[in-house]
Design a protein around this motif. Sequence first.
Motif: not given
Length: 228
Positions: A24-31, A96-100, A109-115
């Motif tokens: 499950x954690x692997x499935x949550x890795x950002x693409x 920058x590099x962004x994960x979200x 469309x937007x990228x929602x970042x929580x950290x």
Amino acid sequence: MEGNRLLRLLATVSLVGVVGLFAYSLALEPVDRGIGEIGAEDVGSLVSVKGMVATTWRTSRGDLNIILTDGEDYIRVYVPEKRAPQDRRLIPGAVVSVKGEVQIYAGELEIYVTSSASIEIVRESTSDSIPPGVLAEMPDVFAGEVLRVHGSVRNIRVLRDADLQAIGTVFDLGSDGYEISCIVFGWDWEVNPMGIAESRTTVFEATWEYYAREAMWQLVSDGPSFGD
């Protein structure tokens, strides 16, 4: 004997649970995605994108908004106030590099970042300004924003009324094959050039507005606002 079988069963269940959580954690890795590759089909997915900061602003509540561009496409990045980074290097021109998570807000469309750790500076900006090409490619994004834009001054001239009083000075700001129109109301460049001349490279700070009468976008200022 019965106790041993129960222990083995519990161990097996625990192992399956661990494996399941790992999968499950692997499935949550950002693409990894290019900005232009992100579409409606990615809504709900975790992605990782890289691009240049075109502009940033904060809401009255303190939420951070970033327009991220690759020069051709753009996407908004949204970070809630409690998670928003305070990094002063997060300025126009920084890469920058962004994960979200990909979401849709107000139809876009937007990228929602929580950290705050999900935004990483790849290359610092050498200037807190943006090139004319970014405005030319995506004008609507910056409507009403006060921007710092760098480029070379071209076609500078003074507009005068019937009494030859200066209405203002107009010029184009160009770079990398792009040009955008600029106007400074109340400034008579011929009387007080402010160090500005044809082909001079400068940074101009003004508001990005749409001039309906001429069907064009332009940078508008009420006074000379140049820098290096």
